[in-house]
Design an enzyme around this catalytic site. Sequence first.
Site: not given
Length: 234
Positions: A95, A97, A120, A169, A227
């Site tokens: 995570h 910012h 890609d 966020h 996929y």
Amino acid sequence: MLLATLREEVLEANLDLVRRGLVLSTFGNTSGVDREHGLIVIKPSGVAYENMKPEDLVVTDLDGKLVEGTLRPSSDLPTHAALYRVFPSIGGIAHTHSEYATAWAQACKSIPCLGTTHADYFHGPIPVTEVLNEDEIAGEYERNTGAAIIRTFANVDVMAIPAVLVANHGPFAWGGDPQTAAETAWMLESVARIAYLTVNINPRTSDIGKSLHDRHFLRKHGEKSYYGQLRAKE
């Protein structure tokens, strides 16, 4: 010290966020999970990256209960834990910012797939979660953030699009291990910047379309991917 190897991997992944310019101050965190023992290793809260050592990292169970460590785990732990519980293919989460990805998140806009660089790594647009309501924000915000991400991927394979923008966020990215999660966060910031520049150069730019999506994603990830298996059934 529990999970010494995973601690080293998580520390290195956290430092990768710094090296790649994805961190502001002490914001952001990377974690990893040991599926055999059901344990998470995550960055401690508020500790400067340059001062972090493997023993500073915090070990919790999959419910976020402290198992080992003297420091507080990252405040984002409930989000990480929720994703690990629901998506067994995820082995590491990052995570940040980072500037451009966070800008898209604050604008509550998904990042469109406008070219092959994006395709890609991500098989489609980077989705943005719904905006949390006042009760969700005032309550267990980080846990509710995890729930919002899970709802966003109700009909999407998390390893085909291994990233999300949390509305208002910032971005979360993941992979099969902490190092891959950190690399995905880097690629997410890159495609966020490229998309921003592209739509400012030509606001009428459109998605590259399914054929290029499939060609580039499958070329990189192979017919064994989710996929690739779907295409084989067509």
